[in-house]
Design an enzyme around this catalytic site. Structure first.
Site, PDB file in Angstrom:
ATOM      1  N   GLU A 139      28.549  56.108  23.884  1.00 59.48           N
ATOM      2  CA  GLU A 139      29.350  56.179  23.443  1.00 59.48           C
ATOM      3  C   GLU A 139      29.224  56.657  21.679  1.00 59.48           C
ATOM      4  O   GLU A 139      28.491  56.100  21.464  1.00 59.48           O
ATOM      5  CB  GLU A 139      29.939  55.593  23.679  1.00 59.48           C
ATOM      6  CG  GLU A 139      31.765  54.497  22.824  1.00 59.48           C
ATOM      7  CD  GLU A 139      32.015  53.086  22.648  1.00 59.48           C
ATOM      8  OE1 GLU A 139      32.065  52.854  23.596  1.00 59.48           O
ATOM      9  OE2 GLU A 139      33.120  53.007  21.993  1.00 59.48           O
ATOM     10  N   ASP A 148      29.023  38.640  25.527  1.00 59.62           N
ATOM     11  CA  ASP A 148      30.179  38.173  25.876  1.00 59.62           C
ATOM     12  C   ASP A 148      30.824  37.354  27.411  1.00 59.62           C
ATOM     13  O   ASP A 148      31.297  36.373  26.876  1.00 59.62           O
ATOM     14  CB  ASP A 148      30.994  38.913  26.476  1.00 59.62           C
ATOM     15  CG  ASP A 148      31.156  40.849  25.751  1.00 59.62           C
ATOM     16  OD1 ASP A 148      30.814  40.262  24.289  1.00 59.62           O
ATOM     17  OD2 ASP A 148      31.309  41.221  25.801  1.00 59.62           O
ATOM     18  N   MET A 163      31.908  48.308  34.601  1.00 62.95           N
ATOM     19  CA  MET A 163      31.560  48.768  33.175  1.00 62.95           C
ATOM     20  C   MET A 163      30.574  47.354  32.958  1.00 62.95           C
ATOM     21  O   MET A 163      30.986  45.884  32.811  1.00 62.95           O
ATOM     22  CB  MET A 163      32.070  49.151  32.590  1.00 62.95           C
ATOM     23  CG  MET A 163      31.429  49.930  31.149  1.00 62.95           C
ATOM     24  SD  MET A 163      31.409  48.819  30.094  1.00 62.95           S
ATOM     25  CE  MET A 163      32.262  49.698  28.752  1.00 62.95           C
ATOM     26  N   ASP A 218      37.457  51.325  11.960  1.00 59.95           N
ATOM     27  CA  ASP A 218      37.492  51.599  13.248  1.00 59.95           C
ATOM     28  C   ASP A 218      38.957  50.142  13.627  1.00 59.95           C
ATOM     29  O   ASP A 218      38.513  49.102  13.721  1.00 59.95           O
ATOM     30  CB  ASP A 218      36.045  50.783  13.982  1.00 59.95           C
ATOM     31  CG  ASP A 218      36.194  51.103  15.616  1.00 59.95           C
ATOM     32  OD1 ASP A 218      36.964  51.832  15.858  1.00 59.95           O
ATOM     33  OD2 ASP A 218      36.112  50.624  16.521  1.00 59.95           O
ATOM     34  N   HIS A 232      29.867  42.650  27.399  1.00 61.55           N
ATOM     35  CA  HIS A 232      28.150  43.268  27.081  1.00 61.55           C
ATOM     36  C   HIS A 232      28.073  41.938  28.003  1.00 61.55           C
ATOM     37  O   HIS A 232      28.015  40.288  27.806  1.00 61.55           O
ATOM     38  CB  HIS A 232      28.133  42.999  25.895  1.00 61.55           C
ATOM     39  CG  HIS A 232      29.192  44.132  24.804  1.00 61.55           C
ATOM     40  ND1 HIS A 232      30.259  43.889  24.551  1.00 61.55           N
ATOM     41  CD2 HIS A 232      29.165  45.143  24.990  1.00 61.55           C
ATOM     42  CE1 HIS A 232      30.610  44.844  23.579  1.00 61.55           C
ATOM     43  NE2 HIS A 232      30.304  45.504  23.973  1.00 61.55           N
ATOM     44  N   ASP A 243      37.248  55.035  26.429  1.00 58.70           N
ATOM     45  CA  ASP A 243      37.382  54.156  25.610  1.00 58.70           C
ATOM     46  C   ASP A 243      39.179  54.352  24.788  1.00 58.70           C
ATOM     47  O   ASP A 243      39.830  55.400  23.987  1.00 58.70           O
ATOM     48  CB  ASP A 243      37.115  53.223  24.977  1.00 58.70           C
ATOM     49  CG  ASP A 243      36.321  52.996  24.927  1.00 58.70           C
ATOM     50  OD1 ASP A 243      35.466  52.877  26.136  1.00 58.70           O
ATOM     51  OD2 ASP A 243      34.820  52.167  24.403  1.00 58.70           O
ATOM     52  N   ASP A 270      40.926  49.868  17.094  1.00 58.79           N
ATOM     53  CA  ASP A 270      41.046  49.562  17.736  1.00 58.79           C
ATOM     54  C   ASP A 270      42.653  49.017  18.109  1.00 58.79           C
ATOM     55  O   ASP A 270      42.821  47.773  18.152  1.00 58.79           O
ATOM     56  CB  ASP A 270      40.378  48.305  18.154  1.00 58.79           C
ATOM     57  CG  ASP A 270      38.523  48.950  18.510  1.00 58.79           C
ATOM     58  OD1 ASP A 270      38.128  49.955  18.178  1.00 58.79           O
ATOM     59  OD2 ASP A 270      38.246  47.931  17.901  1.00 58.79           O
ATOM     60  N   HIS A 297      37.094  55.932  17.251  1.00 58.31           N
ATOM     61  CA  HIS A 297      35.889  56.598  16.668  1.00 58.31           C
ATOM     62  C   HIS A 297      35.798  58.258  16.455  1.00 58.31           C
ATOM     63  O   HIS A 297      35.620  58.862  15.106  1.00 58.31           O
ATOM     64  CB  HIS A 297      35.186  56.681  17.475  1.00 58.31           C
ATOM     65  CG  HIS A 297      34.631  54.919  18.248  1.00 58.31           C
ATOM     66  ND1 HIS A 297      33.689  54.856  18.615  1.00 58.31           N
ATOM     67  CD2 HIS A 297      35.252  54.326  17.356  1.00 58.31           C
ATOM     68  CE1 HIS A 297      33.524  53.016  18.658  1.00 58.31           C
ATOM     69  NE2 HIS A 297      34.633  52.864  18.856  1.00 58.31           N
ATOM     70  N   ASP A 337      39.692  49.644  24.370  1.00 58.40           N
ATOM     71  CA  ASP A 337      39.165  48.873  24.143  1.00 58.40           C
ATOM     72  C   ASP A 337      39.824  48.847  22.531  1.00 58.40           C
ATOM     73  O   ASP A 337      39.732  49.662  21.455  1.00 58.40           O
ATOM     74  CB  ASP A 337      37.721  49.999  23.805  1.00 58.40           C
ATOM     75  CG  ASP A 337      36.676  49.507  23.095  1.00 58.40           C
ATOM     76  OD1 ASP A 337      36.831  47.631  23.274  1.00 58.40           O
ATOM     77  OD2 ASP A 337      36.068  50.197  22.595  1.00 58.40           O
ATOM     78  N   GLU A 357      35.954  56.829  22.665  1.00 61.21           N
ATOM     79  CA  GLU A 357      36.886  56.453  21.856  1.00 61.21           C
ATOM     80  C   GLU A 357      37.950  57.025  20.947  1.00 61.21           C
ATOM     81  O   GLU A 357      36.948  57.574  20.553  1.00 61.21           O
ATOM     82  CB  GLU A 357      36.094  55.604  21.668  1.00 61.21           C
ATOM     83  CG  GLU A 357      37.364  54.518  20.962  1.00 61.21           C
ATOM     84  CD  GLU A 357      36.545  52.596  20.793  1.00 61.21           C
ATOM     85  OE1 GLU A 357      35.584  52.354  20.929  1.00 61.21           O
ATOM     86  OE2 GLU A 357      37.037  52.515  19.626  1.00 61.21           O
ATOM     87  N   LYS A 381      30.330  57.182  17.782  1.00 65.90           N
ATOM     88  CA  LYS A 381      31.161  56.386  17.033  1.00 65.90           C
ATOM     89  C   LYS A 381      30.493  57.340  15.335  1.00 65.90           C
ATOM     90  O   LYS A 381      29.541  57.561  15.256  1.00 65.90           O
ATOM     91  CB  LYS A 381      31.047  55.110  16.304  1.00 65.90           C
ATOM     92  CG  LYS A 381      31.645  54.669  15.862  1.00 65.90           C
ATOM     93  CD  LYS A 381      32.340  53.115  15.270  1.00 65.90           C
ATOM     94  CE  LYS A 381      33.053  52.475  15.422  1.00 65.90           C
ATOM     95  NZ  LYS A 381      33.251  50.956  14.938  1.00 65.90           N
TER      96      LYS A 381
HETATM   97  C1  GLT Z   1      32.062  47.228  20.508  1.00 67.76           C
HETATM   98  C2  GLT Z   1      32.768  49.334  19.897  1.00 67.76           C
HETATM   99  C3  GLT Z   1      33.313  49.621  20.717  1.00 67.76           C
HETATM  100  C4  GLT Z   1      32.356  49.782  21.662  1.00 67.76           C
HETATM  101  C5  GLT Z   1      31.634  48.644  22.350  1.00 67.76           C
HETATM  102  C6  GLT Z   1      31.075  48.904  23.342  1.00 67.76           C
HETATM  103  S1  GLT Z   1      30.994  47.251  21.491  1.00 67.76           S
HETATM  104  O1  GLT Z   1      33.531  46.902  20.631  1.00 67.76           O
HETATM  105  O2  GLT Z   1      33.925  48.862  18.594  1.00 67.76           O
HETATM  106  O3  GLT Z   1      33.958  50.508  20.946  1.00 67.76           O
HETATM  107  O4  GLT Z   1      32.678  50.278  23.103  1.00 67.76           O
HETATM  108  O5  GLT Z   1      29.267  48.553  23.364  1.00 67.76           O
HETATM  109 MN    MN Z   2      36.460  50.770  18.087  1.00 68.69          MN
HETATM  110 MN    MN Z   3      34.988  51.283  22.237  1.00 70.12          MN
END
Ligand code: GLT
Ligand code: MN
Ligand code: MN
Length: 409
Positions: free
Chosen positions: A183, A59, A90, A257, A56, A247, A259, A222, A289, A219, A185
């Site tokens: 993307e 970042d 990206m 979430d 981003h 992702d 991750d 998500h 991600d 993702e 969520k």
């Molecule tokens: C954030 C989010 C991710 C997205 C990123 C892209 S930012 O960390 O949880 O799922 O992919 O903006």
């Molecule tokens: Mn996530």
């Molecule tokens: Mn993501």
């Protein structure tokens, strides 16, 4: 130690700066790891065989940096990319962290916030060009509500569309050549986010002025939050020609979430995800991600990153094994309509005595709508009881899959 699962650039694995740079802060506890310099992250990821690093705007460049500070940071970062043979596939704009976005960016009720958000994206596009990125992602982390009385959700979608149209027009006008990915969520950080799933995004894209410039970035975590089958989600995007980025991570179903490291939960789901990507020739970046557990120090972060990539490659090898397995092939082959069509050119009435589906030719009839095929279809006799009485051997199929995954086959 190198082996066949050691990542290489050809695997197109990518990580966001925010992923390996995650410092383990959560709503209940503070940072557990010191910050990592972006240039150092580039070096470390390169050593691990990673293809590219994503980011981003903030970042890399702090939100209140002056132009001179920004240019200096970007120059240093570009040098690191060159030194360590890394690229930035990206870029994304952070439209969720700063307090100004507390009630949304593109969908905020405040026109000043909406304009600021779009301005921030235009500047970020310029950064993307400098870094050589071709894909631009929009994750609308604050585009939603807790209080439904606060926003008309129809109006919110109109604002969302307006912003994306404006940005796409700008990119075209500047000849930037970006492809944009949305993307979704379902929630978090907002109580509810607009356009909560990949399916919603795919439908929304068709309402934009330039749908051809927009794809999706689904993702795993998500879609699992919404209880969906991620391989099916990805399949729809692939089939629509809209899967330009993905992702990858892991997630315990229906939780916040998480991750987690790719493949660390729901190994079978991860296997079928890799299968759908590989079998269908997905050739975009494979972004992890995700982030290391809060228990980890810096070494744990690199263990996490390597783990994501190794698991992907191991699963890819398992997919090959699955596809070549004679018993699996035989079970799946029982369904393919490979035989000659029973419908001949004269359109004569067909008698299907032995309706084994394999040789029925029915597939051909229903592939093309025309008068002859309709007549053939309506004339068809189906032995419902016989068809239904056939066992499909899915117990054996799933067990064979599990045995491949468990490493005994
Ligand atoms: C954030 C989010 C991710 C997205 C990123 C892209 S930012 O960390 O949880 O799922 O992919 O903006
Ligand atoms: Mn996530
Ligand atoms: Mn993501």
């Amino acid at each position: 130690m190198k082996d066949e699962f050691t990542p290489t650039r050809a695997d197109k694995f990518t990580f966001g700066l925010w992923t390996v740079g995650n410092r383990g802060r959560d709503p209940f506890g503070d940072f557990v790891r010191p910050p990592l310099k972006p240039t150092y992250v580039v070096q470390k990821l390169s050593d691990l065989g990673v293809y590219g690093v994503n980011l981003h705007d903030n970042d890399l460049v702090p939100i209140d940096a002056t132009r001179r500070q920004r240019d200096k940071i970007v120059k240093e970062f570009l040098k690191a990319l060159g030194d360590y043979d890394m690229c930035v596939p990206m870029l994304s704009t952070n439209l969720f962290f700063d307090p100004i976005f507390k009630d949304g960016a593109f969908t905020s009720n405040d026109p000043e916030v909406r304009a600021f958000a779009i301005q921030k994206v235009l500047r970020c596009l310029e950064l993307g060009v400098e870094l050589g990125a071709h894909i631009f992602i929009f994750w609308g982390g604050r585009e939603g509500t807790e209080v439904d009385a606060s926003k008309d959700p129809v109006e919110a979608l109109k604002r969302y569309r307006e912003a994306l149209n404006f940005i796409a027009e700008y990119s075209l006008d500047k000849k930037y050549g970006f492809r944009f990915c949305l993307e979704p969520k379902p929630n978090e950080p907002r109580g509810d986010l607009f356009l909560p799933t990949t399916g919603s995004m795919l439908a929304f894209i068709e309402t934009l002025d330039h749908p051809e410039l927009f794809g999706v970035n689904p993702e795993l975590a998500h879609e699992h939050m919404a209880g969906l089958n991620f391989a099916h989600v990805v399949a729809q995007a692939l089939e629509a020609g809209k899967l330009w980025h993905v992702d990858l991570n892991a997630q315990k179903l229906t939780r916040f979430d998480q991750d987690l490291r790719f493949g660390s939960e729901d190994l079978k789901g991860a296997f079928f995800l890799v299968k759908v990507l590989e079998d269908n020739g997905y050739d975009g970046p494979r972004q992890f991600d995700a982030h290391a557990y809060r228990t980890e120090d810096e070494q744990g972060v690199w263990d996490f990153a390597l783990g994501c990539m190794r698991t992907y490659k191991i699963l890819k090898a398992k997919v090959k094994k699955f596809n070549q397995d004679p018993e699996i092939k035989e079970i799946l082959g029982g369904f393919s309509a490979t035989g000659p069509p029973e419908a001949d050119a004269s359109g004569a009435k067909i008698q299907v005595d032995d309706l084994t589906r394999r040789d029925s030719g029915l597939e051909k009839i229903t592939k093309k709508f025309n008068k002859k095929n309709v007549a053939l279809l309506l004339a068809q006799k189906f032995d419902r009881t016989k068809i239904a009485s056939k066992g499909l051997q899915y117990e054996r199929l799933d067990q064979l899959t599990m045995e491949i995954l468990m490493g005994v086959r």
